[in-house]
Design a protein around this motif. Sequence first.
Motif, PDB file in Angstrom:
ATOM      1  N   VAL A   1       0.840  -1.201   0.000  1.00  0.00           N
ATOM      2  CA  VAL A   1       0.000   0.000   0.000  1.00  0.00           C
ATOM      3  C   VAL A   1       0.877   1.255   0.000  1.00  0.00           C
ATOM      4  O   VAL A   1       0.602   2.234  -0.713  1.00  0.00           O
ATOM      5  N   GLY A   2       1.954   1.193   0.747  1.00  0.00           N
ATOM      6  CA  GLY A   2       2.872   2.339   0.841  1.00  0.00           C
ATOM      7  C   GLY A   2       3.436   2.709  -0.524  1.00  0.00           C
ATOM      8  O   GLY A   2       3.659   3.892  -0.817  1.00  0.00           O
ATOM      9  N   ARG A   3       3.634   1.702  -1.368  1.00  0.00           N
ATOM     10  CA  ARG A   3       4.187   1.978  -2.698  1.00  0.00           C
ATOM     11  C   ARG A   3       3.252   2.814  -3.566  1.00  0.00           C
ATOM     12  O   ARG A   3       3.676   3.446  -4.513  1.00  0.00           O
ATOM     13  N   SER A   4       1.939   2.818  -3.246  1.00  0.00           N
ATOM     14  CA  SER A   4       1.031   3.706  -3.996  1.00  0.00           C
ATOM     15  C   SER A   4       0.919   5.064  -3.316  1.00  0.00           C
ATOM     16  O   SER A   4       0.046   5.853  -3.673  1.00  0.00           O
ATOM     17  N   GLY A   5       1.752   5.282  -2.330  1.00  0.00           N
ATOM     18  CA  GLY A   5       1.705   6.576  -1.642  1.00  0.00           C
ATOM     19  C   GLY A   5       0.518   6.682  -0.697  1.00  0.00           C
ATOM     20  O   GLY A   5       0.052   7.774  -0.379  1.00  0.00           O
ATOM     21  N   VAL A   6      -0.001   5.527  -0.256  1.00  0.00           N
ATOM     22  CA  VAL A   6      -1.137   5.542   0.675  1.00  0.00           C
ATOM     23  C   VAL A   6      -0.632   5.126   2.051  1.00  0.00           C
ATOM     24  O   VAL A   6       0.178   4.200   2.184  1.00  0.00           O
ATOM     25  N   ASP A   7      -1.088   5.815   3.081  1.00  0.00           N
ATOM     26  CA  ASP A   7      -0.655   5.528   4.441  1.00  0.00           C
ATOM     27  C   ASP A   7      -1.505   4.380   5.020  1.00  0.00           C
ATOM     28  O   ASP A   7      -2.682   4.564   5.316  1.00  0.00           O
TER      29      ASP A   7
ATOM     30  N   CYS B   1      -7.428   2.713  -0.384  1.00  0.00           N
ATOM     31  CA  CYS B   1      -6.131   2.455  -1.014  1.00  0.00           C
ATOM     32  C   CYS B   1      -5.992   3.141  -2.369  1.00  0.00           C
ATOM     33  O   CYS B   1      -4.953   3.022  -3.021  1.00  0.00           O
ATOM     34  N   VAL B   2      -7.029   3.815  -2.802  1.00  0.00           N
ATOM     35  CA  VAL B   2      -6.927   4.601  -4.032  1.00  0.00           C
ATOM     36  C   VAL B   2      -6.246   5.919  -3.675  1.00  0.00           C
ATOM     37  O   VAL B   2      -6.692   6.617  -2.757  1.00  0.00           O
ATOM     38  N   ASN B   3      -5.196   6.207  -4.376  1.00  0.00           N
ATOM     39  CA  ASN B   3      -4.534   7.496  -4.138  1.00  0.00           C
ATOM     40  C   ASN B   3      -5.359   8.582  -4.838  1.00  0.00           C
ATOM     41  O   ASN B   3      -5.312   8.740  -6.050  1.00  0.00           O
ATOM     42  N   ARG B   4      -6.143   9.296  -4.053  1.00  0.00           N
ATOM     43  CA  ARG B   4      -7.118  10.218  -4.646  1.00  0.00           C
ATOM     44  C   ARG B   4      -6.456  11.433  -5.312  1.00  0.00           C
ATOM     45  O   ARG B   4      -6.994  12.011  -6.255  1.00  0.00           O
ATOM     46  N   ALA B   5      -5.284  11.779  -4.829  1.00  0.00           N
ATOM     47  CA  ALA B   5      -4.570  12.896  -5.473  1.00  0.00           C
ATOM     48  C   ALA B   5      -4.121  12.458  -6.866  1.00  0.00           C
ATOM     49  O   ALA B   5      -4.260  13.211  -7.848  1.00  0.00           O
TER      50      ALA B   5
ATOM     51  N   ALA C   1      -6.215   6.990 -14.952  1.00  0.00           N
ATOM     52  CA  ALA C   1      -7.268   6.999 -13.922  1.00  0.00           C
ATOM     53  C   ALA C   1      -7.673   5.559 -13.601  1.00  0.00           C
ATOM     54  O   ALA C   1      -7.826   5.188 -12.425  1.00  0.00           O
ATOM     55  N   ALA C   2      -7.825   4.734 -14.644  1.00  0.00           N
ATOM     56  CA  ALA C   2      -8.205   3.332 -14.426  1.00  0.00           C
ATOM     57  C   ALA C   2      -7.122   2.598 -13.645  1.00  0.00           C
ATOM     58  O   ALA C   2      -7.418   1.810 -12.743  1.00  0.00           O
ATOM     59  N   GLU C   3      -5.860   2.882 -13.966  1.00  0.00           N
ATOM     60  CA  GLU C   3      -4.748   2.246 -13.236  1.00  0.00           C
ATOM     61  C   GLU C   3      -4.818   2.575 -11.749  1.00  0.00           C
ATOM     62  O   GLU C   3      -4.661   1.710 -10.893  1.00  0.00           O
ATOM     63  N   VAL C   4      -5.046   3.841 -11.467  1.00  0.00           N
ATOM     64  CA  VAL C   4      -5.084   4.281 -10.068  1.00  0.00           C
ATOM     65  C   VAL C   4      -6.232   3.592  -9.326  1.00  0.00           C
ATOM     66  O   VAL C   4      -6.065   3.074  -8.222  1.00  0.00           O
ATOM     67  N   LEU C   5      -7.402   3.567  -9.975  1.00  0.00           N
ATOM     68  CA  LEU C   5      -8.567   2.918  -9.355  1.00  0.00           C
ATOM     69  C   LEU C   5      -8.294   1.434  -9.125  1.00  0.00           C
ATOM     70  O   LEU C   5      -8.526   0.899  -8.037  1.00  0.00           O
ATOM     71  N   HIS C   6      -7.814   0.773 -10.172  1.00  0.00           N
ATOM     72  CA  HIS C   6      -7.628  -0.679 -10.088  1.00  0.00           C
ATOM     73  C   HIS C   6      -6.536  -1.064  -9.100  1.00  0.00           C
ATOM     74  O   HIS C   6      -6.608  -2.120  -8.484  1.00  0.00           O
ATOM     75  N   ARG C   7      -5.540  -0.211  -8.965  1.00  0.00           N
ATOM     76  CA  ARG C   7      -4.502  -0.521  -7.973  1.00  0.00           C
ATOM     77  C   ARG C   7      -5.142  -0.624  -6.583  1.00  0.00           C
ATOM     78  O   ARG C   7      -4.820  -1.493  -5.791  1.00  0.00           O
ATOM     79  N   GLY C   8      -6.089   0.265  -6.314  1.00  0.00           N
ATOM     80  CA  GLY C   8      -6.796   0.188  -5.032  1.00  0.00           C
ATOM     81  C   GLY C   8      -7.673  -1.049  -4.952  1.00  0.00           C
ATOM     82  O   GLY C   8      -7.614  -1.827  -3.996  1.00  0.00           O
ATOM     83  N   PHE C   9      -8.450  -1.254  -6.006  1.00  0.00           N
ATOM     84  CA  PHE C   9      -9.426  -2.354  -5.983  1.00  0.00           C
ATOM     85  C   PHE C   9      -8.743  -3.712  -5.899  1.00  0.00           C
ATOM     86  O   PHE C   9      -9.252  -4.637  -5.264  1.00  0.00           O
ATOM     87  N   ARG C  10      -7.594  -3.836  -6.541  1.00  0.00           N
ATOM     88  CA  ARG C  10      -6.948  -5.148  -6.604  1.00  0.00           C
ATOM     89  C   ARG C  10      -5.959  -5.383  -5.483  1.00  0.00           C
ATOM     90  O   ARG C  10      -5.287  -6.416  -5.442  1.00  0.00           O
ATOM     91  N   THR C  11      -5.858  -4.456  -4.565  1.00  0.00           N
ATOM     92  CA  THR C  11      -4.963  -4.666  -3.426  1.00  0.00           C
ATOM     93  C   THR C  11      -5.595  -5.700  -2.491  1.00  0.00           C
ATOM     94  O   THR C  11      -6.793  -5.626  -2.212  1.00  0.00           O
ATOM     95  N   ASP C  12      -4.797  -6.632  -2.036  1.00  0.00           N
ATOM     96  CA  ASP C  12      -5.321  -7.564  -1.028  1.00  0.00           C
ATOM     97  C   ASP C  12      -5.260  -6.863   0.330  1.00  0.00           C
ATOM     98  O   ASP C  12      -4.231  -6.837   0.994  1.00  0.00           O
ATOM     99  N   VAL C  13      -6.405  -6.278   0.683  1.00  0.00           N
ATOM    100  CA  VAL C  13      -6.464  -5.451   1.896  1.00  0.00           C
ATOM    101  C   VAL C  13      -6.866  -6.264   3.129  1.00  0.00           C
ATOM    102  O   VAL C  13      -7.004  -5.708   4.223  1.00  0.00           O
ATOM    103  N   ARG C  14      -7.056  -7.561   2.944  1.00  0.00           N
ATOM    104  CA  ARG C  14      -7.587  -8.342   4.067  1.00  0.00           C
ATOM    105  C   ARG C  14      -6.755  -8.232   5.345  1.00  0.00           C
ATOM    106  O   ARG C  14      -7.326  -8.132   6.441  1.00  0.00           O
ATOM    107  N   PRO C  15      -5.411  -8.198   5.262  1.00  0.00           N
ATOM    108  CA  PRO C  15      -4.649  -8.046   6.509  1.00  0.00           C
ATOM    109  C   PRO C  15      -4.899  -6.692   7.197  1.00  0.00           C
ATOM    110  O   PRO C  15      -4.896  -6.609   8.424  1.00  0.00           O
TER     111      PRO C  15
END
Length: 431
Positions: free
Chosen positions: A30-36, A358-362, A376-390
Amino acid sequence: MAIDRSRIEEENQIRLSWHESDLAHAVDVVGRSGVDAEAVIAEVARFSAAAPSWAVGTGGTRFGRFPGGGEPRDTYEKIDDIATLNSLTGANRTVSLHVPWDDPGLGAGAAALRRHADDLGIGFDAMNSNTFQDNPSTTDDRNVSYKFGSLANVDEGARRAAVEHNHYVIDLGVELGSRALTVWLADGMNHPGQASFRGQFERVLEGLGEIYAHVPDDWEMYTEHKPYEPAFYSSVNNDWGTSLLLAQGTGERVKCLVDLGHHLPNTNIEQVVSRLAMVGRLGGFHFNDSKYGDDDLTVGSITPFQLFLIIGELLEAGGGQMPAAAYMIDESHNLKDPLEDLIQATDALQVALAQALCVNRADLADAQQANDPARAAEVLHRGFRTDVRPLVAEARRRNGAALDPLAAFRAIGYRAAVTASRGADSVATGL
Ligand code: RM4
Ligand code: MN
Ligand code: MN
């Protein structure tokens, strides 16, 4: 029977070392997309969705109902079940009462129920006033019926009964510590020509005004739209535009409630959310999923990407956080154990929320500004496809809840225990 925290902790211990390594990896990704990641965990931990009082019993269709045993026998036991749900998910901190299905009565009854809920850490979310079937206490006494509608009815007596029932539900809500009233009306027509579109709308607007006059200053009132059923030709409050007209025509603290199942196929619900939020009239949410109509299927089970986009719009409206609103799970638990379905629904909501966070809104705004739909699709999909379960599991753990709530529910044996105490043939009242 309440679930002991130490028992949940024991279950968590079994999974802790795997969880820790999964979490470290997720934080890194997640950090690699610039999301905290910390901010994601904190926001997921803050989120809560109410359980309706009827949801802890099996639903059913008009073709049958198949209760699984051990269902709550009264409102007290329903709250016990919701407290159990909350101890596992950490994200169902309130109950939403549907009256008269669950009606403790004013005074001592309401006070005792409130104490019971309070002891279990459960609060009272939006109140719901059922006027879609005859309620012996409001209609029998007066010799009126909701057969041809409640607020829209041409019969003045039926309209009066409906308004007074809503006043009663508000009074009850005040005693329980609720802060909102949701009005969903079954009113409409089953036959062309049965009534006047305009007449029905005007009567509903007038009735809502009379209800609103009784709403306390620190309360909100919500209008919930639905295209059809039980009115199969036309519903008075059929879509978000009508709902908005009713809300705006009634008063400042009247907002619209969006039930995900209450849209015709292919409706762009995320756009509806954006529009209502834009004009400050988004008040509540009923979560479920649908394939054909108001199917009340498990949240996120059919259209998880749509759920992710909807939550994205909510975050947009809330400046990166879930905006204050009445969030409720509104599903019919037909085949699964109701508590297991609620656990899965809550988890699906938490997962979709974490993905949307996990979508970097900026970055998204940048891509939009550059007219770059591919980025825009890349940014959205990076969030959607992140395994956020942990991240979601960690949010639950920090709330003192279970890393894996369904596995914990089964391991702890709650259903077997309540089946022993309540009986194998106990069937919840309500829906
Ligand atoms: C409706 C609507 C309402 C719920 C009733 C029982 O379809 O979703 O929110 O209260 O069902
Ligand atoms: Mn609903
Ligand atoms: Mn519905």
